[in-house]
Design a protein around this motif. Structure first.
Motif, PDB file in Angstrom:
ATOM      1  N   TYR A 281       0.865  -1.178   0.000  1.00 13.33           N
ATOM      2  CA  TYR A 281       0.000   0.000   0.000  1.00 13.33           C
ATOM      3  C   TYR A 281       0.903   1.229   0.000  1.00 13.33           C
ATOM      4  N   ASN A 282       0.799   2.042  -1.047  1.00 15.24           N
ATOM      5  CA  ASN A 282       1.612   3.261  -1.197  1.00 15.24           C
ATOM      6  C   ASN A 282       3.102   2.981  -1.007  1.00 15.24           C
TER       7      ASN A 282
ATOM      8  N   ASP B 226      -1.802  -5.022  -4.763  1.00 20.34           N
ATOM      9  CA  ASP B 226      -1.859  -3.596  -4.465  1.00 20.34           C
ATOM     10  C   ASP B 226      -3.154  -3.337  -3.705  1.00 20.34           C
ATOM     11  N   ASP B 227      -3.009  -2.865  -2.478  1.00 19.04           N
ATOM     12  CA  ASP B 227      -4.149  -2.696  -1.581  1.00 19.04           C
ATOM     13  C   ASP B 227      -4.774  -1.305  -1.708  1.00 19.04           C
ATOM     14  N   GLY B 228      -5.143  -0.943  -2.940  1.00 19.25           N
ATOM     15  CA  GLY B 228      -5.806   0.344  -3.164  1.00 19.25           C
ATOM     16  C   GLY B 228      -4.891   1.535  -3.000  1.00 19.25           C
ATOM     17  N   SER B 229      -3.641   1.414  -3.413  1.00 22.75           N
ATOM     18  CA  SER B 229      -2.680   2.519  -3.269  1.00 22.75           C
ATOM     19  C   SER B 229      -3.168   3.782  -3.951  1.00 22.75           C
ATOM     20  N   THR B 230      -2.815   4.911  -3.366  1.00 23.45           N
ATOM     21  CA  THR B 230      -3.188   6.210  -3.942  1.00 23.45           C
ATOM     22  C   THR B 230      -2.010   6.884  -4.641  1.00 23.45           C
TER      23      THR B 230
ATOM     24  N   ARG C 299     -10.004  -0.771  -3.235  1.00 27.35           N
ATOM     25  CA  ARG C 299      -9.779   0.206  -2.162  1.00 27.35           C
ATOM     26  C   ARG C 299      -9.000  -0.469  -1.043  1.00 27.35           C
ATOM     27  N   ASN C 300      -8.408   0.343  -0.214  1.00 27.01           N
ATOM     28  CA  ASN C 300      -7.589  -0.155   0.883  1.00 27.01           C
ATOM     29  C   ASN C 300      -8.440  -0.919   1.879  1.00 27.01           C
TER      30      ASN C 300
ATOM     31  N   LYS D  65      -3.767  -5.097   5.343  1.00 28.70           N
ATOM     32  CA  LYS D  65      -2.818  -6.123   4.917  1.00 28.70           C
ATOM     33  C   LYS D  65      -3.424  -7.525   4.922  1.00 28.70           C
TER      34      LYS D  65
ATOM     35  N   ALA E 298      -5.674  -8.039   1.949  1.00 30.20           N
ATOM     36  CA  ALA E 298      -4.890  -8.136   0.717  1.00 30.20           C
ATOM     37  C   ALA E 298      -4.220  -9.502   0.607  1.00 30.20           C
TER      38      ALA E 298
END
Length: 195
Positions: free
Chosen positions: A39-40, A67-71, A99-100, A103, A106
């Motif tokens: 994530y990010n 990818d856990d909804g990275s911005t 979207r996040n 962990k 994911a």
């Protein structure tokens, strides 16, 4: 003086008391999957995938990046590196969560997408030594029947940069490695992730 003395005695005792069977080399290494939840992690995911692509693992290895909804640009970088680094004995797939969700969510999503019997999880900011996957698999398959998980050693990559990273290395060495070794003596490692 008591705290460092106790910590050093704990470390020495855990090393001297280690009675696990020796890790043995295998004639055939089973297919394995590495789940990378991130994530990010745009600054780290490229290095993580590069280190995984350099593994000396003799069996087939699949890397599943979740990818856990990275911005940020984590997803784009992961996809680019997956295309660049995949090869005949290394398949890298990237899964995107909308979207996040955290962990564990994911990792569970990635686990549902795997076919291999052996699954390793690493963080999106990890950098693995070239022999890490091979040694983890050999350790797991060398342990007594009934072993359900093993945990690798966590080290600080930039441990010589300044006094903070040196302190972190000392903390990891005493606080994580020694504790894992003691936990393994009673057949329990609490840092192994159960999904």
């Amino acid at each position: 003086a008591y705290v460092p003395g106790f910590m050093n005695a704990f470390l020495i005792g855990s090393i001297l008391g280690d009675r696990r069977p020796a890790r043995r080399a295998l004639l055939r290494h089973p297919d394995a999957c590495v789940l990378v939840a991130c994530y990010n992690e745009q600054d780290n995911i490229g290095d993580t995938l590069l280190s995984l692509s350099r593994q000396d693992y003799p069996g087939l290895l699949e890397i599943v990046v979740i990818d856990d909804g990275s911005t940020d640009d984590t997803l784009a970088i992961a996809r680019r590196e997956a295309a660049r680094l995949s090869g005949p004995t290394l398949a890298i797939r990237v899964l995107a969560m909308p979207r996040n969700g955290g962990k564990s969510k994911a990792l569970n999503h990635g686990l549902a997408q795997t076919r291999q019997g052996l699954v390793i999880t690493v963080d999106g900011d990890s950098f693995l030594r070239a022999d890490a996957v091979r040694k983890l698999v050999e350790r797991y398959l060398s342990d007594p029947p009934g072993t359900v998980a093993v945990a690798g050693a966590v080290l600080v990559r930039n441990s010589r940069e300044n006094w903070i990273t040196r302190a972190q290395e000392w903390d990891y060495f005493h606080g994580i490695a020694a504790v894992k070794r003691m936990q393994s003596r009673v057949n329990r490692v609490v840092s192994a992730q159960m999904l």
